[in-house]
Design a protein around this motif. Structure first.
Motif, short mmCIF file in Angstrom:
data_model
loop_
_atom_site.label_atom_id
_atom_site.label_comp_id
_atom_site.label_asym_id
_atom_site.label_seq_id
_atom_site.Cartn_x
_atom_site.Cartn_y
_atom_site.Cartn_z
N LYS A 26 0.85 -1.18 0.00
CA LYS A 26 0.00 0.00 0.00
C LYS A 26 0.89 1.23 0.00
O LYS A 26 2.03 1.19 0.47
CB LYS A 26 -0.89 0.01 1.24
CG LYS A 26 -1.85 -1.15 1.30
CD LYS A 26 -2.65 -1.09 2.57
CE LYS A 26 -3.54 -2.31 2.69
NZ LYS A 26 -4.22 -2.36 3.97
N VAL A 27 0.36 2.34 -0.50
CA VAL A 27 1.14 3.58 -0.56
C VAL A 27 1.60 3.99 0.83
O VAL A 27 2.71 4.47 1.02
CB VAL A 27 0.31 4.71 -1.23
CG1 VAL A 27 1.03 6.04 -1.14
CG2 VAL A 27 0.02 4.35 -2.66
N VAL A 59 3.83 7.23 -3.61
CA VAL A 59 4.50 6.40 -4.61
C VAL A 59 3.51 6.03 -5.70
O VAL A 59 2.36 5.68 -5.42
CB VAL A 59 5.07 5.14 -3.94
CG1 VAL A 59 5.67 4.20 -4.97
CG2 VAL A 59 6.10 5.52 -2.90
N ASP A 60 3.96 6.11 -6.94
CA ASP A 60 3.11 5.73 -8.07
C ASP A 60 3.11 4.20 -8.17
O ASP A 60 4.00 3.60 -8.77
CB ASP A 60 3.65 6.36 -9.36
CG ASP A 60 2.77 6.09 -10.56
OD1 ASP A 60 1.73 5.41 -10.40
OD2 ASP A 60 3.12 6.55 -11.66
N THR A 61 2.11 3.58 -7.58
CA THR A 61 2.05 2.12 -7.54
C THR A 61 1.79 1.51 -8.92
O THR A 61 2.08 0.34 -9.13
CB THR A 61 0.99 1.62 -6.55
OG1 THR A 61 -0.26 2.22 -6.86
CG2 THR A 61 1.39 1.97 -5.12
N ILE A 87 5.06 0.49 -10.22
CA ILE A 87 5.55 -0.71 -9.54
C ILE A 87 4.89 -1.94 -10.14
O ILE A 87 5.53 -2.94 -10.42
CB ILE A 87 5.31 -0.62 -8.02
CG1 ILE A 87 6.16 0.49 -7.43
CG2 ILE A 87 5.60 -1.95 -7.34
CD1 ILE A 87 5.85 0.80 -6.00
N ALA A 88 3.58 -1.86 -10.35
CA ALA A 88 2.86 -2.99 -10.92
C ALA A 88 3.37 -3.30 -12.33
O ALA A 88 3.55 -4.47 -12.68
CB ALA A 88 1.36 -2.69 -10.95
N VAL A 104 9.09 -8.07 -14.94
CA VAL A 104 9.97 -9.05 -14.29
C VAL A 104 9.36 -10.44 -14.41
O VAL A 104 10.04 -11.41 -14.73
CB VAL A 104 10.23 -8.67 -12.81
CG1 VAL A 104 10.87 -9.82 -12.06
CG2 VAL A 104 11.08 -7.42 -12.73
N ARG A 105 8.07 -10.54 -14.19
CA ARG A 105 7.40 -11.84 -14.29
C ARG A 105 7.44 -12.37 -15.73
O ARG A 105 7.62 -13.57 -15.94
CB ARG A 105 5.97 -11.74 -13.80
CG ARG A 105 5.87 -11.59 -12.30
CD ARG A 105 4.44 -11.38 -11.86
NE ARG A 105 4.38 -11.02 -10.48
CZ ARG A 105 3.90 -11.82 -9.53
NH1 ARG A 105 3.47 -13.02 -9.83
NH2 ARG A 105 3.87 -11.42 -8.29
#
Length: 108
Positions: free
Chosen positions: A3-4, A82-84, A87-88, A94-95
């Motif tokens: 979470k942010v 943070v700009d989640t 990140i997603a 990466v996946r």
């Protein structure tokens, strides 16, 4: 997914323009162990970001620094948002790379 509010990052605005790196270290380290301090180039002058080692230190810094007069200027301290979505997106890349490596390894 984090979470942010779980990121131990503090943004401080309205710092005096002639604040040195040593001044920033002294200012932020009073509240806990620091991972890093950044002066972002894409933000207005007088802005700094402190990354703490834990969430409680960052929360304490926000509480204690917000509204404090530091060398003639009143600071504005907030938890850095943070700009989640980035990140997603990075996690997805990466996946994808991991899946490609597995496919290559097992010839599928």
């Amino acid at each position: 997914m984090l979470k942010v509010s779980e990121f131990p990052i503090v943004q401080v605005k309205n710092l005096p323009y002639k604040t040195t790196n040593l001044d920033l270290c002294n200012l932020f380290s009073r509240f806990g162990a620091l991972s890093q301090i950044r002066v972002p180039k894409d933000e207005p002058d007088g802005t700094a970001i402190a990354v703490y080692m834990n969430l409680s230190s960052s929360q304490k810094a926000v509480k204690e620094l917000n509204g404090v007069n530091f060398r003639g200027r009143y600071l504005v301290a907030t938890t850095y948002k943070v700009d989640t979505s980035r990140i997603a997106a990075e996690d997805y890349l990466v996946r994808q790379e991991q899946v490609a490596l597995l496919k290559q390894r097992y010839d599928t």
